[in-house]
Design a protein around this motif. Structure first.
Motif, PDB file in Angstrom:
ATOM      1  N   PHE A  63       0.833  -1.203   0.000  1.00 19.17           N
ATOM      2  CA  PHE A  63       0.000   0.000   0.000  1.00 19.17           C
ATOM      3  C   PHE A  63       0.867   1.252   0.000  1.00 19.17           C
ATOM      4  O   PHE A  63       1.963   1.271   0.550  1.00 19.17           O
ATOM      5  CB  PHE A  63      -0.906   0.030   1.242  1.00 19.17           C
ATOM      6  CG  PHE A  63      -1.976  -1.002   1.222  1.00 19.17           C
ATOM      7  CD1 PHE A  63      -3.220  -0.701   0.708  1.00 19.17           C
ATOM      8  CD2 PHE A  63      -1.747  -2.277   1.721  1.00 19.17           C
ATOM      9  CE1 PHE A  63      -4.228  -1.652   0.692  1.00 19.17           C
ATOM     10  CE2 PHE A  63      -2.743  -3.234   1.718  1.00 19.17           C
ATOM     11  CZ  PHE A  63      -3.980  -2.923   1.197  1.00 19.17           C
ATOM     12  N   GLU A  64       0.310   2.303  -0.611  1.00 23.37           N
ATOM     13  CA  GLU A  64       0.935   3.621  -0.585  1.00 23.37           C
ATOM     14  C   GLU A  64      -0.205   4.631  -0.503  1.00 23.37           C
ATOM     15  O   GLU A  64      -1.011   4.737  -1.435  1.00 23.37           O
ATOM     16  CB  GLU A  64       1.754   3.823  -1.869  1.00 23.37           C
ATOM     17  CG  GLU A  64       2.707   4.987  -1.809  1.00 23.37           C
ATOM     18  CD  GLU A  64       3.597   4.999  -3.041  1.00 23.37           C
ATOM     19  OE1 GLU A  64       3.298   5.786  -3.963  1.00 23.37           O
ATOM     20  OE2 GLU A  64       4.554   4.217  -3.078  1.00 23.37           O
ATOM     21  N   GLN A  65      -0.316   5.326   0.595  1.00 22.05           N
ATOM     22  CA  GLN A  65      -1.384   6.293   0.834  1.00 22.05           C
ATOM     23  C   GLN A  65      -2.767   5.658   0.642  1.00 22.05           C
ATOM     24  O   GLN A  65      -3.600   6.134  -0.110  1.00 22.05           O
ATOM     25  CB  GLN A  65      -1.231   7.501  -0.078  1.00 22.05           C
ATOM     26  CG  GLN A  65       0.057   8.254   0.128  1.00 22.05           C
ATOM     27  CD  GLN A  65       0.238   9.352  -0.892  1.00 22.05           C
ATOM     28  OE1 GLN A  65      -0.572   9.545  -1.784  1.00 22.05           O
ATOM     29  NE2 GLN A  65       1.331  10.095  -0.754  1.00 22.05           N
ATOM     30  N   ASN A  66      -2.995   4.536   1.298  1.00 23.75           N
ATOM     31  CA  ASN A  66      -4.269   3.816   1.262  1.00 23.75           C
ATOM     32  C   ASN A  66      -4.665   3.284  -0.112  1.00 23.75           C
ATOM     33  O   ASN A  66      -5.840   3.045  -0.363  1.00 23.75           O
ATOM     34  CB  ASN A  66      -5.411   4.673   1.826  1.00 23.75           C
ATOM     35  CG  ASN A  66      -5.297   4.835   3.316  1.00 23.75           C
ATOM     36  OD1 ASN A  66      -4.632   4.049   3.985  1.00 23.75           O
ATOM     37  ND2 ASN A  66      -5.940   5.857   3.845  1.00 23.75           N
ATOM     38  N   GLN A  67      -3.729   3.161  -1.017  1.00 21.35           N
ATOM     39  CA  GLN A  67      -4.015   2.589  -2.323  1.00 21.35           C
ATOM     40  C   GLN A  67      -3.032   1.456  -2.600  1.00 21.35           C
ATOM     41  O   GLN A  67      -1.844   1.568  -2.295  1.00 21.35           O
ATOM     42  CB  GLN A  67      -3.897   3.644  -3.428  1.00 21.35           C
ATOM     43  CG  GLN A  67      -4.990   4.680  -3.378  1.00 21.35           C
ATOM     44  CD  GLN A  67      -4.914   5.637  -4.557  1.00 21.35           C
ATOM     45  OE1 GLN A  67      -3.871   5.814  -5.157  1.00 21.35           O
ATOM     46  NE2 GLN A  67      -6.026   6.265  -4.866  1.00 21.35           N
TER      47      GLN A  67
END
Length: 176
Positions: A63-67
């Protein structure tokens, strides 16, 4: 009104959509998923589909910033061959199959890896692969590939001139 999506932007330039917006748009409006995020799923057999659903559920999600930006699956010949068969861009690194960026989220969502319910229970051997994927993902998915027709293609520039043997007049008789 769509929740959290700007519909005018999509209508002006449909190719500017990213996978997160495409999935949300498909789920909210009940329309088929954007073709850019669909692969050649009908090329899979039912057993390959079951294996990919299981592998996608066991995949490590980055994940990266909730994505989701990456999915890492265990390397096996069967799963690699299945991914190549459907035309999903991936790479192999450190005994892992890595699916990156937009393809990772669309793949995981399509194969039911992000659903809370057990996706393999919903699979039905009597249904088509696309119908099974639509059932486990909750997204309308259309067939991308249709039908393939194979033919043998020659290279006319490399062909040698053909010489007829015998008298060509015997092919087209002329009276004497």
């Amino acid at each position: 009104k769509l929740q959290g999506l700007n519909a005018e932007e999509f209508l002006k330039n449909p190719k500017s959509i990213d996978c997160f917006q495409a999935v949300e748009l498909s789920m909210q409006l009940g329309i088929p998923l954007h073709p850019e995020f669909i692969h050649y799923y009908e090329q899979l057999s039912f057993e390959e589909l079951q294996a990919l659903v299981k592998e996608s559920r066991n995949a490590e999600k980055v994940f990266e910033q909730n994505q989701i930006v990456q999915a890492r699956m265990q390397l096996s010949k069967e799963s690699k061959k299945s991914l190549e068969k459907i035309g999903l861009p991936h790479k192999v690194l450190d005994e892992k199959i890595i699916i990156e960026k937009e393809h990772a989220y669309a793949f995981l969502k399509t194969f039911g890896a992000l659903n809370a319910s057990e996706a393999s229970i919903l699979l039905d051997k009597d249904k088509k692969i696309i119908e099974n994927l639509a059932l486990i993902s909750g997204i309308t998915i259309r067939d991308k590939c249709g039908t393939f027709i194979g033919t043998r293609m020659g290279r006319p520039e490399q062909a040698k001139p053909r010489q007829m043997t015998g008298n060509p007049h015997s092919l087209f008789p002329i009276s004497l």
